[in-house]
Design a protein around this motif. Structure first.
Motif, PDB file in Angstrom:
ATOM      1  N   SER A  18      10.523  89.682 -41.598  1.00 38.57           N
ATOM      2  CA  SER A  18      10.338  89.439 -43.033  1.00 38.57           C
ATOM      3  C   SER A  18       9.025  90.026 -43.529  1.00 38.57           C
ATOM      4  CB  SER A  18      10.398  87.941 -43.327  1.00 38.57           C
ATOM      5  OG  SER A  18      11.681  87.453 -43.081  1.00 38.57           O
ATOM      6  N   LYS A  19       7.951  89.863 -42.749  1.00 38.90           N
ATOM      7  CA  LYS A  19       6.651  90.441 -43.126  1.00 38.90           C
ATOM      8  C   LYS A  19       6.786  91.952 -43.289  1.00 38.90           C
ATOM      9  CE  LYS A  19       1.925  91.059 -41.398  1.00 38.90           C
ATOM     10  NZ  LYS A  19       1.898  92.470 -41.034  1.00 38.90           N
ATOM     11  N   SER A  20       7.400  92.605 -42.342  1.00 43.13           N
ATOM     12  CA  SER A  20       7.584  94.047 -42.392  1.00 43.13           C
ATOM     13  C   SER A  20       8.388  94.453 -43.629  1.00 43.13           C
ATOM     14  CB  SER A  20       8.282  94.525 -41.121  1.00 43.13           C
ATOM     15  OG  SER A  20       8.547  95.901 -41.184  1.00 43.13           O
ATOM     16  N   PHE A  21       9.446  93.713 -43.922  1.00 45.71           N
ATOM     17  CA  PHE A  21      10.277  94.013 -45.087  1.00 45.71           C
ATOM     18  C   PHE A  21       9.475  93.903 -46.379  1.00 45.71           C
ATOM     19  CE2 PHE A  21      12.869  92.543 -48.631  1.00 45.71           C
ATOM     20  CZ  PHE A  21      13.805  93.563 -48.718  1.00 45.71           C
ATOM     21  N   TYR A  22       8.743  92.793 -46.557  1.00 50.70           N
ATOM     22  CA  TYR A  22       7.997  92.606 -47.805  1.00 50.70           C
ATOM     23  C   TYR A  22       6.820  93.566 -47.915  1.00 50.70           C
ATOM     24  CZ  TYR A  22      11.079  88.968 -49.274  1.00 50.70           C
ATOM     25  OH  TYR A  22      12.200  88.292 -49.690  1.00 50.70           O
ATOM     26  N   GLU A  23       6.278  94.043 -46.797  1.00 55.84           N
ATOM     27  CA  GLU A  23       5.254  95.078 -46.852  1.00 55.84           C
ATOM     28  C   GLU A  23       5.837  96.364 -47.431  1.00 55.84           C
ATOM     29  OE1 GLU A  23       2.095  93.861 -43.357  1.00 55.84           O
ATOM     30  OE2 GLU A  23       3.945  94.903 -42.758  1.00 55.84           O
ATOM     31  N   LYS A  24       7.101  96.650 -47.121  1.00 57.52           N
ATOM     32  CA  LYS A  24       7.768  97.834 -47.695  1.00 57.52           C
ATOM     33  C   LYS A  24       7.904  97.714 -49.204  1.00 57.52           C
ATOM     34  CE  LYS A  24      10.330  98.671 -43.471  1.00 57.52           C
ATOM     35  NZ  LYS A  24      11.596  98.500 -42.770  1.00 57.52           N
ATOM     36  N   LEU A  25       7.920  96.471 -49.727  1.00 57.82           N
ATOM     37  CA  LEU A  25       8.012  96.238 -51.173  1.00 57.82           C
ATOM     38  C   LEU A  25       6.638  96.177 -51.832  1.00 57.82           C
ATOM     39  CD1 LEU A  25      10.818  93.533 -51.346  1.00 57.82           C
ATOM     40  CD2 LEU A  25      11.042  96.000 -51.645  1.00 57.82           C
TER      41      LEU A  25
END
Length: 111
Positions: A18-25
């Motif tokens: 989830s951290k990785s995903f939201y960093e992409k945003l």
């Protein structure tokens, strides 16, 4: 009544993913606000904040950070809002949890 900063507390199955995903945003973790090891962290993008929480609760939660959670809890209780989790203690950090008419969970969390 001022509810303070709004954020969405997300119940996630894998905090690292989830951290990785939201960093992409465009979100970045706030220093000293949780960690992968702690299984929770707070992330920010501009004025938008989200909390990622692995294994701490079942549903997503709307979270507000007021200056005086006890006063707001008192006012809401007077208006007939039922507290699922009332504030503990007379001063200092605290939180209360209640639901809106559709069952959405709301937490007032004073640091």
């Amino acid at each position: 009544m001022q509810l303070g900063q709004f954020s969405l507390s997300l119940s996630v199955s894998d905090i690292a993913i989830s951290k990785s995903f939201y960093e992409k945003l465009g979100f970045e973790p706030l220093p000293s606000c949780g960690s992968i090891e702690d299984k929770w962290l707070i992330m920010k993008s501009g004025s938008v904040m989200i909390g990622l929480f692995e294994g701490m609760f079942e549903d997503n939660i709307m979270t507000f950070n007021p200056d005086n959670v006890r006063e707001i809890e008192r006012l809401l209780t007077e208006e007939g809002v039922e507290m699922l989790t009332p504030v503990k203690g007379e001063s200092g950090p605290g939180h209360c949890i209640f639901k809106d008419p559709d069952g959405n969970t709301i937490m007032l969390d004073q640091f």
